[in-house]
Design an enzyme around this catalytic site. Sequence first.
Site, PDB file in Angstrom:
ATOM      1  N   HIS A 111       0.843  -1.201   0.000  1.00 36.08           N
ATOM      2  CA  HIS A 111       0.000   0.000   0.000  1.00 36.08           C
ATOM      3  C   HIS A 111       0.876   1.248   0.000  1.00 36.08           C
ATOM      4  CE1 HIS A 111      -4.126  -1.625   1.522  1.00 36.08           C
ATOM      5  NE2 HIS A 111      -3.700  -2.214   0.427  1.00 36.08           N
ATOM      6  N   TYR A 170      -8.810   5.140   8.354  1.00 33.57           N
ATOM      7  CA  TYR A 170      -8.849   5.470   9.787  1.00 33.57           C
ATOM      8  C   TYR A 170      -9.902   6.563   9.965  1.00 33.57           C
ATOM      9  CZ  TYR A 170      -4.362   3.093  10.696  1.00 33.57           C
ATOM     10  OH  TYR A 170      -3.360   2.174  10.835  1.00 33.57           O
ATOM     11  N   PRO A 206      -2.720   0.135  19.309  1.00 27.82           N
ATOM     12  CA  PRO A 206      -2.544  -0.348  17.932  1.00 27.82           C
ATOM     13  C   PRO A 206      -2.784   0.676  16.828  1.00 27.82           C
ATOM     14  CG  PRO A 206      -4.593  -1.176  18.861  1.00 27.82           C
ATOM     15  CD  PRO A 206      -3.878  -0.472  19.960  1.00 27.82           C
ATOM     16  N   LYS A 234       2.083  -0.519  15.075  1.00 25.94           N
ATOM     17  CA  LYS A 234       3.515  -0.594  15.346  1.00 25.94           C
ATOM     18  C   LYS A 234       3.993  -1.788  16.180  1.00 25.94           C
ATOM     19  CE  LYS A 234       4.929   3.064  13.256  1.00 25.94           C
ATOM     20  NZ  LYS A 234       5.068   2.669  11.870  1.00 25.94           N
ATOM     21  N   TYR A 248       4.599   6.451   9.975  1.00 22.06           N
ATOM     22  CA  TYR A 248       3.747   5.299   9.661  1.00 22.06           C
ATOM     23  C   TYR A 248       4.515   4.233   8.879  1.00 22.06           C
ATOM     24  CZ  TYR A 248      -0.588   2.789   8.841  1.00 22.06           C
ATOM     25  OH  TYR A 248      -1.564   1.822   8.840  1.00 22.06           O
TER      26      TYR A 248
HETATM   27  P1  FAD Z   1       3.837 -12.136  21.173  1.00 22.77           P
HETATM   28  O1  FAD Z   1       3.364 -12.145  19.766  1.00 22.77           O
HETATM   29  O2  FAD Z   1       2.837 -11.922  22.248  1.00 22.77           O
HETATM   30  O3  FAD Z   1       4.591 -13.514  21.411  1.00 22.77           O
HETATM   31  C1  FAD Z   1       4.949 -13.983  22.681  1.00 22.77           C
HETATM   32  C2  FAD Z   1       4.903 -15.489  22.679  1.00 22.77           C
HETATM   33  O4  FAD Z   1       5.350 -15.965  23.933  1.00 22.77           O
HETATM   34  C3  FAD Z   1       3.496 -16.030  22.468  1.00 22.77           C
HETATM   35  O5  FAD Z   1       3.502 -16.984  21.444  1.00 22.77           O
HETATM   36  C4  FAD Z   1       3.149 -16.628  23.823  1.00 22.77           C
HETATM   37  O6  FAD Z   1       2.277 -17.755  23.700  1.00 22.77           O
HETATM   38  C5  FAD Z   1       4.504 -17.017  24.349  1.00 22.77           C
HETATM   39  N1  FAD Z   1       4.595 -17.112  25.809  1.00 22.77           N
HETATM   40  C6  FAD Z   1       4.000 -16.347  26.739  1.00 22.77           C
HETATM   41  N2  FAD Z   1       4.348 -16.740  27.985  1.00 22.77           N
HETATM   42  C7  FAD Z   1       5.187 -17.783  27.819  1.00 22.77           C
HETATM   43  C8  FAD Z   1       5.888 -18.612  28.732  1.00 22.77           C
HETATM   44  N3  FAD Z   1       5.782 -18.448  30.047  1.00 22.77           N
HETATM   45  N4  FAD Z   1       6.659 -19.588  28.237  1.00 22.77           N
HETATM   46  C9  FAD Z   1       6.791 -19.771  26.883  1.00 22.77           C
HETATM   47  N5  FAD Z   1       6.148 -19.017  25.979  1.00 22.77           N
HETATM   48  C10 FAD Z   1       5.362 -18.027  26.441  1.00 22.77           C
HETATM   49  N6  FAD Z   1      -0.523  -4.762  16.924  1.00 22.77           N
HETATM   50  C11 FAD Z   1      -0.880  -4.012  15.904  1.00 22.77           C
HETATM   51  O7  FAD Z   1      -0.027  -3.284  15.399  1.00 22.77           O
HETATM   52  N7  FAD Z   1      -2.142  -4.074  15.398  1.00 22.77           N
HETATM   53  C12 FAD Z   1      -3.123  -4.878  15.928  1.00 22.77           C
HETATM   54  O8  FAD Z   1      -4.230  -4.917  15.460  1.00 22.77           O
HETATM   55  C13 FAD Z   1      -2.784  -5.660  17.024  1.00 22.77           C
HETATM   56  N8  FAD Z   1      -3.707  -6.466  17.603  1.00 22.77           N
HETATM   57  C14 FAD Z   1      -3.361  -7.188  18.716  1.00 22.77           C
HETATM   58  C15 FAD Z   1      -4.307  -7.979  19.327  1.00 22.77           C
HETATM   59  C16 FAD Z   1      -3.998  -8.703  20.492  1.00 22.77           C
HETATM   60  C17 FAD Z   1      -5.058  -9.550  21.171  1.00 22.77           C
HETATM   61  C18 FAD Z   1      -2.680  -8.600  21.020  1.00 22.77           C
HETATM   62  C19 FAD Z   1      -2.321  -9.357  22.298  1.00 22.77           C
HETATM   63  C20 FAD Z   1      -1.731  -7.833  20.365  1.00 22.77           C
HETATM   64  C21 FAD Z   1      -2.050  -7.105  19.219  1.00 22.77           C
HETATM   65  N9  FAD Z   1      -1.111  -6.310  18.552  1.00 22.77           N
HETATM   66  C22 FAD Z   1      -1.455  -5.573  17.503  1.00 22.77           C
HETATM   67  C23 FAD Z   1       0.267  -6.222  18.964  1.00 22.77           C
HETATM   68  C24 FAD Z   1       1.166  -7.169  18.195  1.00 22.77           C
HETATM   69  O9  FAD Z   1       0.448  -8.302  17.808  1.00 22.77           O
HETATM   70  C25 FAD Z   1       2.317  -7.479  19.126  1.00 22.77           C
HETATM   71  O10 FAD Z   1       3.033  -6.271  19.335  1.00 22.77           O
HETATM   72  C26 FAD Z   1       3.280  -8.558  18.630  1.00 22.77           C
HETATM   73  O11 FAD Z   1       2.628  -9.808  18.665  1.00 22.77           O
HETATM   74  C27 FAD Z   1       4.543  -8.604  19.510  1.00 22.77           C
HETATM   75  O12 FAD Z   1       5.291  -9.739  19.233  1.00 22.77           O
HETATM   76  P2  FAD Z   1       6.081 -10.482  20.396  1.00 22.77           P
HETATM   77  O13 FAD Z   1       6.782 -11.606  19.716  1.00 22.77           O
HETATM   78  O14 FAD Z   1       6.848  -9.505  21.189  1.00 22.77           O
HETATM   79  O15 FAD Z   1       4.958 -11.035  21.384  1.00 22.77           O
HETATM   80  C1  DHB Z   2      -4.325  -3.356  11.322  1.00 15.60           C
HETATM   81  C2  DHB Z   2      -4.109  -3.205  12.660  1.00 15.60           C
HETATM   82  C3  DHB Z   2      -3.757  -1.973  13.160  1.00 15.60           C
HETATM   83  O1  DHB Z   2      -3.526  -1.819  14.462  1.00 15.60           O
HETATM   84  C4  DHB Z   2      -3.635  -0.870  12.325  1.00 15.60           C
HETATM   85  O2  DHB Z   2      -3.309   0.333  12.853  1.00 15.60           O
HETATM   86  C5  DHB Z   2      -3.846  -1.026  10.986  1.00 15.60           C
HETATM   87  C6  DHB Z   2      -4.198  -2.284  10.480  1.00 15.60           C
HETATM   88  C7  DHB Z   2      -4.701  -4.692  10.808  1.00 15.60           C
HETATM   89  O3  DHB Z   2      -4.912  -5.596  11.616  1.00 15.60           O
HETATM   90  O4  DHB Z   2      -4.821  -4.839   9.591  1.00 15.60           O
END
Ligand code: FAD
Ligand code: DHB
Length: 392
Positions: free
Chosen positions: A74, A202, A294, A298, A386
Site C-alpha cells: 500500500h 482510519y 494499535p 507498530k 507510519y
Molecule cells: P507475542 O506475539 O505476544 O509472542 C509472545 C509469545 O510468547 C506467544 O507466542 C506466547 O504464547 C509465548 N509465551 C508467553 N508466555 C510464555 C511462557 N511463560 N513460556 C513460553 N512461551 C510463552 N498490533 C498491531 O499493530 N495491530 C493490531 O491490530 C494488534 N492487535 C493485537 C491484538 C492482540 C489480542 C494482542 C495481544 C496484540 C495485538 N497487537 C497488535 C500487537 C502485536 O500483535 C504485538 O506487538 C506482537 O505480537 C509482539 O510480538 P512479540 O513476539 O513480542 O509477542
Molecule cells: C491493522 C491493525 C492496526 O492496528 C492498524 O493500525 C492497521 C491495520 C490490521 O490488523 O490490519
Amino acid sequence: MALRTQVGIVGAGPAGLVLAHLLDQAGIESVILEARAREYVEERVRAGVLEQGTADLLDAMGLGERMHSEGIVHHGIYLRFRRESHRIPLSDLTGGRAIWIYGQQEVVKDLIEARLAAGQQLLFEVSDVSVSGFDGDSPRIRFSRNGESEEIECDVIAGCDGFHGVCRPAIESALTVYNHEYPFGWLGILARVPPSTDELVYTNHERGFALHSLRSPELSRLYIQCDPHDDIANWSDDRIWDEMHARFATNDGWELNEGPVLEKGITPMRSFIVQPMQRGRLYLAGDAAHIVPPTGAKGLNLAVHDVKLLAAALTRWYESGDSSLLEAYSDACLRRVWRVQHFSWWMTSMLHRLGDADDFENQLQLAQLDYVTSSRAAATTLAENYVGLEDV
Ligand code: FAD
Ligand code: DHB
C-alpha cells in the site's frame, strides 16, 4: 539431563522467531520454548501492517516469498472525518517507501515452517517456565514438557514471551515501569467479504473510532472503538455491522460491504514500557518490554526492530568478545520505542472519542486532522512515522 545451547529464547511470537533466524544466519545456536500449541500460535489473528523495514528484513532473511505473492503493498492511507476521506500519500511523502499488508499469523507461519524445515529446536506446549542464573554467567531455563521437568543451560536468555510472559516479572523489581491505560478498547473482526476500500481507512466519528483494514481480496479486517470491559457476547454480528455502517458513512454514497464474521474479539489499549530492557544476561524484546496502542500499527514492527538490534549485539559478542553493543542494547531500543510510543499515542488521541472529552477536545481533533490532511509538512510527519523511521 540439561540441554545446552547458546541463546535460550522464551516465546515463539514474531520477536522470538525472527531472533532465532537472525542468530542462525550468524552461526549462533538457539532453542525456542513456546507455551502454546503450534496451531494456536499460527491461527492467532493480530496485527496486519508491516513497515517497509520489517518487510525488507524478512526479504533479507530469505523469508519474503509468500509475503510477495499473497501480501499487498500500500502506498497510502485514508483519514476519514466529517464524513469525508482524505488520502495521505505515504510513498510520495517518504521517497517511495510503503507498507505491506500481510497478517502477523502468516509471518509467524512462514518463520515456524522455515525453522522446523531446517531441523532447528522449537518446543511447543511447554509449561512452568522459569528463568534463573542470569545475574551470573550460567543462565538456566527450567520448564515442563509432557509431564517431565527439563532444563536448558545457555549463555544468554532472550525474553520474547509477550506482555503476559514470565521473563519481565523475573526482573521487574529492578525496572522503572511506565503504564498508561486508555478508557477504550478495540473490537476487531475478520470477515469473509471483499474489502470496501483499496487502502486502509482510519475514521474519526462522533460515535467513536473505526478502522477498515484488509487481508486479501476476499478478507476484510475491521475495528471499532468500544468499552474495554465490554463482553464480546454483547455484540451480535448485526450490531457490529450496524455500528460499522454508522461510523464509516460518507457524504458521497460510499458503501460498506457486509459478510460473514469469521473471528471477533475485544482488545484493551495501553501504553507500557519498562526501562531498562535488560538485566545481566537476560534481555527483553517486543511486547515483553513494551506495548503500544494499535492505532499506529507498530507493535509487531517494534518487536522485530528490538531483535534485529539484539541479534547484531550477540553476533558481535560471539565473534569478538566485544560486549559494548549488548551493554547498549536497552538504550538503543528505547530511543525507537519512545518515538513509536509517541506516534501511537498521537494517532490514538487524534482519532478516538476520548472518555469524557467535551466538545472543545473534539474540535481540537478536527483542527489537527484538517492540518494533517492539508499541510505537506504535517502529512510528511505522519507518513514517515507510519512507514517506519529509518534512523531511530
Ligand atoms: P507475542 O506475539 O505476544 O509472542 C509472545 C509469545 O510468547 C506467544 O507466542 C506466547 O504464547 C509465548 N509465551 C508467553 N508466555 C510464555 C511462557 N511463560 N513460556 C513460553 N512461551 C510463552 N498490533 C498491531 O499493530 N495491530 C493490531 O491490530 C494488534 N492487535 C493485537 C491484538 C492482540 C489480542 C494482542 C495481544 C496484540 C495485538 N497487537 C497488535 C500487537 C502485536 O500483535 C504485538 O506487538 C506482537 O505480537 C509482539 O510480538 P512479540 O513476539 O513480542 O509477542
Ligand atoms: C491493522 C491493525 C492496526 O492496528 C492498524 O493500525 C492497521 C491495520 C490490521 O490488523 O490490519
